[in-house]
Design an enzyme around this catalytic site. Structure first.
Site, PDB file in Angstrom:
ATOM      1  N   GLU A 130      39.817  20.338   4.498  1.00 21.23           N
ATOM      2  CA  GLU A 130      40.773  20.841   5.485  1.00 21.23           C
ATOM      3  C   GLU A 130      40.171  22.008   6.246  1.00 21.23           C
ATOM      4  O   GLU A 130      39.300  22.728   5.739  1.00 21.23           O
ATOM      5  CB  GLU A 130      42.065  21.293   4.790  1.00 21.23           C
ATOM      6  CG  GLU A 130      43.149  21.758   5.755  1.00 21.23           C
ATOM      7  CD  GLU A 130      44.514  21.932   5.087  1.00 21.23           C
ATOM      8  OE1 GLU A 130      45.493  22.185   5.803  1.00 21.23           O
ATOM      9  OE2 GLU A 130      44.585  21.807   3.839  1.00 21.23           O
ATOM     10  N   ASN A 164      51.340  14.468   7.333  1.00 19.45           N
ATOM     11  CA  ASN A 164      51.071  15.091   6.033  1.00 19.45           C
ATOM     12  C   ASN A 164      52.269  15.944   5.627  1.00 19.45           C
ATOM     13  O   ASN A 164      52.788  16.719   6.431  1.00 19.45           O
ATOM     14  CB  ASN A 164      49.830  15.987   6.126  1.00 19.45           C
ATOM     15  CG  ASN A 164      49.692  16.878   4.900  1.00 19.45           C
ATOM     16  OD1 ASN A 164      49.279  16.424   3.836  1.00 19.45           O
ATOM     17  ND2 ASN A 164      50.048  18.154   5.038  1.00 19.45           N
ATOM     18  N   GLU A 165      52.693  15.788   4.373  1.00 22.67           N
ATOM     19  CA  GLU A 165      53.798  16.579   3.827  1.00 22.67           C
ATOM     20  C   GLU A 165      54.938  16.717   4.826  1.00 22.67           C
ATOM     21  O   GLU A 165      55.369  17.825   5.184  1.00 22.67           O
ATOM     22  CB  GLU A 165      53.304  17.943   3.333  1.00 22.67           C
ATOM     23  CG  GLU A 165      52.370  17.794   2.141  1.00 22.67           C
ATOM     24  CD  GLU A 165      52.067  19.094   1.407  1.00 22.67           C
ATOM     25  OE1 GLU A 165      52.470  20.168   1.891  1.00 22.67           O
ATOM     26  OE2 GLU A 165      51.425  19.026   0.355  1.00 22.67           O
ATOM     27  N   TYR A 185      49.983  19.691  -7.772  1.00 23.16           N
ATOM     28  CA  TYR A 185      48.990  20.680  -8.180  1.00 23.16           C
ATOM     29  C   TYR A 185      49.278  21.169  -9.600  1.00 23.16           C
ATOM     30  O   TYR A 185      50.444  21.307  -9.988  1.00 23.16           O
ATOM     31  CB  TYR A 185      48.968  21.870  -7.213  1.00 23.16           C
ATOM     32  CG  TYR A 185      48.342  21.532  -5.885  1.00 23.16           C
ATOM     33  CD1 TYR A 185      46.971  21.636  -5.706  1.00 23.16           C
ATOM     34  CD2 TYR A 185      49.112  21.083  -4.815  1.00 23.16           C
ATOM     35  CE1 TYR A 185      46.378  21.319  -4.489  1.00 23.16           C
ATOM     36  CE2 TYR A 185      48.532  20.764  -3.599  1.00 23.16           C
ATOM     37  CZ  TYR A 185      47.157  20.881  -3.444  1.00 23.16           C
ATOM     38  OH  TYR A 185      46.573  20.553  -2.243  1.00 23.16           O
ATOM     39  N   GLU A 204      46.268  14.777  -2.717  1.00 26.75           N
ATOM     40  CA  GLU A 204      46.083  16.199  -3.016  1.00 26.75           C
ATOM     41  C   GLU A 204      46.396  16.428  -4.484  1.00 26.75           C
ATOM     42  O   GLU A 204      47.518  16.189  -4.920  1.00 26.75           O
ATOM     43  CB  GLU A 204      46.956  17.090  -2.128  1.00 26.75           C
ATOM     44  CG  GLU A 204      46.524  17.133  -0.673  1.00 26.75           C
ATOM     45  CD  GLU A 204      47.271  18.176   0.152  1.00 26.75           C
ATOM     46  OE1 GLU A 204      47.700  19.204  -0.427  1.00 26.75           O
ATOM     47  OE2 GLU A 204      47.408  17.960   1.370  1.00 26.75           O
ATOM     48  N   GLN A 246      39.933  21.283  -3.024  1.00 26.52           N
ATOM     49  CA  GLN A 246      39.249  20.660  -1.900  1.00 26.52           C
ATOM     50  C   GLN A 246      37.740  20.679  -2.147  1.00 26.52           C
ATOM     51  O   GLN A 246      37.304  21.201  -3.173  1.00 26.52           O
ATOM     52  CB  GLN A 246      39.591  21.375  -0.607  1.00 26.52           C
ATOM     53  CG  GLN A 246      41.055  21.221  -0.199  1.00 26.52           C
ATOM     54  CD  GLN A 246      41.345  21.836   1.182  1.00 26.52           C
ATOM     55  OE1 GLN A 246      40.475  22.254   1.906  1.00 26.52           O
ATOM     56  NE2 GLN A 246      42.629  21.894   1.493  1.00 26.52           N
TER      57      GLN A 246
END
Length: 510
Positions: A49, A196-197, A260, A315, A364
């Site tokens: 990103e 995204n999201e 996460y 992610e 990432q």
């Protein structure tokens, strides 16, 4: 890219109660006679990103830099990622994707307009790294590009034009523009994220609204594309239900999921100076991935029993406080043996659920969150996470060997987690590999593996260290790296393995 809600529901990977019979030993049984699926190599994907020093000052240093580079991309990063065999790379975000307008990043670099990265640090970027730079880098890496389209602040026409610009081989306004900018042949990008999201930084949409938006955008994205919907935030099962119910299967190839391994969103803890309690909490969150995959997959099965649509966990990884003295918007954190445990456990989960999980992206690649590469000027280090993913790449495109596993418990205070996780596969040359992780912070775990086959030899490597907090630094870049493992023996189709505390082992059976 921030998943705001978190829960610690109990799943198969996070059983808190075990019968006395299961406490006696760790036992794994191979089911080599069971027809099964391929572990899709795309499970081992990565994410780049426009965030902190992932792109600028990470991948990209510019072609006038004294750091050896190919068209501005660091040669040492290219070499490291080639050795990792990364199958796909997601770009340009993340949250950044829904503020990125791709036409700002093409044409002569000196004429490109600047952009303020409002999501990550408020820095001004000059757009010197754009579509050509990224896609040419992917060609150099031998990896598939995964482009995240701007749905939040973009338009249908803008995304349709991007598809045509990078993919169309005939004559058209966009292919003519590509030729004008120095590229004759299209790149033929297959993987596309439609926003995204969308539930958060991508527009704070309701799932019903996003389902309609997705259908609209997907309609005008022409060609044989693999289109991925902006999926759920961790345990938001309703999001998956609504999208699977309202998006026709012929319009949908992948459903994203973000999760996460975080302790608390408002109290993430230090990346290096952490306690065993914080380690246990992190591993509890990492183990929760198994519950997420099972429950989201069960919802998808209701609408897609033939499993056409992939679950794309694009992610995942550990998230802690940034390093002292660094920009809080850059999300730079060190990478310890705790991160190696996250990677090993998570990849075992993905391998074992590879019937539905067919793509994933660690967050990432460089200098951000659970990075595989950290840079400082001309220096570069490979993290413990890098080494786990390199050890595990033997599973890419191999045939999954289903396993039954009984595990002792890693106990902290009044809570327990399975100490041992594993996955196994057979590659195209007939070699069997098994990856084993012991997350226990202090105890050796002895494991017996009933292989069901007459293997004649075993060899392997181990990643371990003296302390959970150990990490590779720019002063000691090779403190943690894989070494030969001598703790496995074969006898009468039985494999016995002694796993040190917080270690990852990958074995090869012939």
């Amino acid at each position: 890219m921030k998943n705001r809600f978190h829960s610690f529901c109990v799943g198969i990977c996070c059983l808190l109660v075990a019968s006395p019979a299961l406490q006696a030993q760790n036992k794994i049984t191979f089911h080599t006679d069971t027809p099964t699926q391929t572990i899709n190599r795309n499970i081992y994907g990565h994410f780049a990103e426009h965030l902190g020093n992932c792109i600028y000052g990470g991948f990209y240093v510019g072609d006038t830099s004294r750091i050896p580079n190919i068209n501005g991309v660091r040669k040492d990063i290219i070499a490291a990622l080639k050795a990792l065999k990364i199958p796909n790379l997601r770009w340009p975000g993340g949250c950044f994707a829904d503020t990125y307008h791709w036409k700002d990043g093409i044409g002569p670099k000196e004429k490109r307009p600047a952009i303020v990265n409002t999501w990550w640090g408020g820095v001004t970027e000059n757009n010197s790294f754009g579509t050509h730079d990224f896609l040419n880098m992917c060609e150099e890496l031998g990896t598939e590009p995964y482009l995240a389209g701007n749905v939040g602040s973009g338009t249908v026409q803008e995304l349709a034009d991007w598809v045509q610009y990078v993919n169309f081989s005939g004559k058209s306004p966009m292919s003519d523009l590509r030729l004008q900018n120095g590229r004759q042949q299209p790149w033929k990008v297959q993987y596309w994220g439609v926003g995204n999201e969308a539930w958060g930084c991508g527009g704070n949409m309701r799932p019903e609204y996003y389902a309609d938006i997705y259908r609209k955008y997907a309609t005008f994205m022409s060609g044989n594309l693999f289109k991925i919907a902006s999926g759920a935030n961790s345990s938001d099962y309703n999001w998956t239900e609504v999208l699977m119910k309202n998006i026709p299967l012929h319009m949908l190839d992948g459903m994203a999921l973000h999760h996460y391994s975080v302790i608390e969103w408002n109290k993430k803890g230090d990346a290096v100076d952490f306690s065993e309690e914080q380690y246990f909490q992190t591993m509890r969150s990492a183990c929760f991935m198994d519950t997420l995959v099972r429950r989201h997959s069960a919802i998808m099965d209701k609408y897609d029993p033939k499993k056409k649509v992939a679950l794309v966990v694009d992610e995942w990884g550990g998230w802690y406080n940034v390093e002292a003295g660094t920009n809080p918007g850059f999300l730079f954190q060190q990478n310890t043996m705790r991160d190696a445990m996250i990677a090993g456990v998570t990849l075992n989960i993905f391998n074992n659920h590879s019937d539905r999980v067919r793509m994933a992206n660690l967050a990432q690649t460089v200098n951000v969150l659970q990075a595989v590469v950290l840079t400082k000027g001309e220096q570069l280090i490979l993290t413990p996470t890098y080494h786990v993913m390199e050890m595990y790449n033997v599973h890419q495109d191999a045939t999954l060997i289903p396993i039954d596993i009984q595990s002792n418990k890693y106990t902290y205070k009044n809570e327990q987690l399975p100490a041992v996780t594993a996955s196994a596969s057979k590659d195209k040359s007939g070699i069997t590999h098994i990856s084993l992780v012991n997350i226990d912070a202090s105890k050796v775990q002895e494991i017996t593996v009933q292989t069901g086959a007459a293997y004649k030899a075993v060899a392997g490597r181990i990643l371990s260290s003296a302390k959970l907090q150990d990490h590779n630094s720019f002063a000691r870049p090779d403190k943690i790296k894989p070494v030969a493992f001598n703790g496995a023996t074969l006898k009468n189709n039985m494999l016995t393995v002694k796993l040190p505390p917080f270690s990852v082992v990958v074995l090869e059976l012939k």
